[in-house]
Design a protein around this motif. Structure first.
Motif, mmCIF file in Angstrom:
data_model
loop_
_atom_site.group_PDB
_atom_site.id
_atom_site.type_symbol
_atom_site.label_atom_id
_atom_site.label_comp_id
_atom_site.label_asym_id
_atom_site.label_seq_id
_atom_site.Cartn_x
_atom_site.Cartn_y
_atom_site.Cartn_z
ATOM 1 N N LEU A 16 0.824 -1.205 0.000
ATOM 2 C CA LEU A 16 0.000 0.000 0.000
ATOM 3 C C LEU A 16 0.863 1.262 0.000
ATOM 4 O O LEU A 16 0.504 2.260 -0.631
ATOM 5 N N SER A 17 1.993 1.215 0.700
ATOM 6 C CA SER A 17 2.893 2.374 0.721
ATOM 7 C C SER A 17 3.405 2.706 -0.676
ATOM 8 O O SER A 17 3.550 3.876 -1.034
ATOM 9 N N ARG A 18 3.679 1.658 -1.469
ATOM 10 C CA ARG A 18 4.226 1.865 -2.812
ATOM 11 C C ARG A 18 3.154 2.220 -3.842
ATOM 12 O O ARG A 18 3.442 2.930 -4.796
ATOM 13 N N ASN A 19 1.936 1.732 -3.652
ATOM 14 C CA ASN A 19 0.950 1.815 -4.723
ATOM 15 C C ASN A 19 -0.277 2.685 -4.441
ATOM 16 O O ASN A 19 -1.029 2.989 -5.364
ATOM 17 N N VAL A 20 -0.500 3.062 -3.189
ATOM 18 C CA VAL A 20 -1.664 3.896 -2.852
ATOM 19 C C VAL A 20 -1.156 5.242 -2.345
ATOM 20 O O VAL A 20 -0.622 5.326 -1.229
ATOM 21 N N PRO A 21 -1.316 6.323 -3.139
ATOM 22 C CA PRO A 21 -0.723 7.623 -2.790
ATOM 23 C C PRO A 21 -1.132 8.170 -1.428
ATOM 24 O O PRO A 21 -0.313 8.726 -0.715
ATOM 25 N N PHE A 22 -2.405 8.011 -1.047
ATOM 26 C CA PHE A 22 -2.882 8.636 0.184
ATOM 27 C C PHE A 22 -2.652 7.758 1.422
ATOM 28 O O PHE A 22 -2.921 8.181 2.541
ATOM 29 N N TYR A 23 -2.153 6.535 1.219
ATOM 30 C CA TYR A 23 -2.002 5.611 2.343
ATOM 31 C C TYR A 23 -1.059 6.165 3.411
ATOM 32 O O TYR A 23 -1.336 6.067 4.610
ATOM 33 N N ASP A 24 0.067 6.742 2.987
ATOM 34 C CA ASP A 24 1.053 7.260 3.940
ATOM 35 C C ASP A 24 0.486 8.378 4.812
ATOM 36 O O ASP A 24 0.997 8.628 5.905
ATOM 37 N N LYS A 25 -0.557 9.040 4.340
ATOM 38 C CA LYS A 25 -1.175 10.104 5.123
ATOM 39 C C LYS A 25 -2.078 9.533 6.218
ATOM 40 O O LYS A 25 -2.453 10.229 7.163
ATOM 41 N N LEU A 26 -2.448 8.253 6.073
ATOM 42 C CA LEU A 26 -3.331 7.613 7.050
ATOM 43 C C LEU A 26 -2.557 6.911 8.154
ATOM 44 O O LEU A 26 -3.130 6.576 9.191
ATOM 45 N N ILE A 27 -1.267 6.670 7.924
ATOM 46 C CA ILE A 27 -0.459 5.904 8.869
ATOM 47 C C ILE A 27 0.712 6.748 9.346
ATOM 48 O O ILE A 27 1.440 7.341 8.548
ATOM 49 N N TYR A 28 0.893 6.817 10.670
ATOM 50 C CA TYR A 28 2.071 7.473 11.233
ATOM 51 C C TYR A 28 3.129 6.399 11.424
ATOM 52 O O TYR A 28 3.017 5.535 12.302
ATOM 53 N N TYR A 29 4.154 6.421 10.555
ATOM 54 C CA TYR A 29 5.124 5.340 10.541
ATOM 55 C C TYR A 29 6.524 5.904 10.742
ATOM 56 O O TYR A 29 6.718 7.103 10.946
#
Length: 240
Positions: free
Chosen positions: A138-151
């Motif tokens: 999801l990190s590589r292929n879904v642009p908005f995913y990183d905004k949903l997860i604090y990693y």
């Protein structure tokens, strides 16, 4: 024969109503159980991803971020995946009570059993190594995913607070090398006897986390260097 019976038979004859085959009902039942199994599998993946994110967080750097430990824990919890897991559990519960066996069990028992089954299966996935796949995909292929997860990337993208992460792209020596962070910015890392963790191989291509301080421009003074990938197996070296 009563008038009611006559009307029913006449209606059946006019509309050519035919009894459905036993296999129609069985196939619907099988499809429902397959659907429930898929939902349970997805809920286990959600639990596995939650465990992966929590166990790979850096819990000891909250002081650098000017927050309390409890605040750091709350921010670091993957709320997106927790909500996905709860939603899947509710759907499983709703679908199960509509099976021909659902009426036999108490509502609380069904709900708790679904929660426990999801946690156990998710823990098995996690310990078997199937933990980071969903998150990485999801990190590589879904642009908005990183905004949903604090990693980790969010924590180690704070050079002004002394936290910097990235990949070594040029190596002069242990105290002088070039780093590209995860935003694509280039940093010159300098230091005086930088403390490299024992499991980190100082070489080009290694991904690391640096504790230090921001200097002028894109110069960063390094003090402590850790492997980006945690936890490592005992004795395993950090090469990437």
């Amino acid at each position: 024969m009563s008038q009611t019976s006559d009307k029913i038979l006449k209606n059946i004859d006019e509309k050519q109503i035919k009894p459905k085959s036993k296999w129609v009902y069985l196939s619907k039942d099988y499809m429902l159980w397959i659907f429930l199994a898929v939902l349970l599998f997805l809920s286990a993946l959600a639990v596995s991803t939650i465990l992966f994110i929590l166990t790979t967080q850096d819990w000891d750097v909250y002081d650098y971020l000017d927050r309390s430990f409890l605040a750091h824990v709350f921010i670091s919890i993957p709320h997106f995946w927790v909500l996905i897991f709860i939603l899947l559990v509710l759907i499983i519960y709703y679908e199960f009570i509509h099976t021909k066996y659902g009426y036999r069990y108490a509502i609380s028992r069904i709900f708790l059993s679904t929660l426990v089954a999801g946690f156990i299966l998710g823990a098995i996935f996690f310990f078997c190594g199937a933990n980071s796949g969903v998150h990485d995909f999801l990190s590589r292929n879904v642009p908005f995913y990183d905004k949903l997860i604090y990693y980790k990337e969010d924590i180690w993208d704070n050079p002004e607070r002394g936290l910097l992460g990235g990949e070594v792209i040029a190596m002069q020596d242990k105290n002088n090398f070039t780093l590209k962070d995860f935003q694509g910015n280039i940093w010159q890392i300098v230091g005086d006897n930088i403390a490299w963790s024992d499991n980190v191989v100082p070489q080009k291509g290694v991904k690391i986390k640096i504790i230090g301080s921001l200097q002028s421009g894109n110069n960063f003074y390094g003090k402590i260097i850790r492997c980006w990938r945690i936890p490592l197996e005992r004795g395993e070296k950090c090469f990437d």
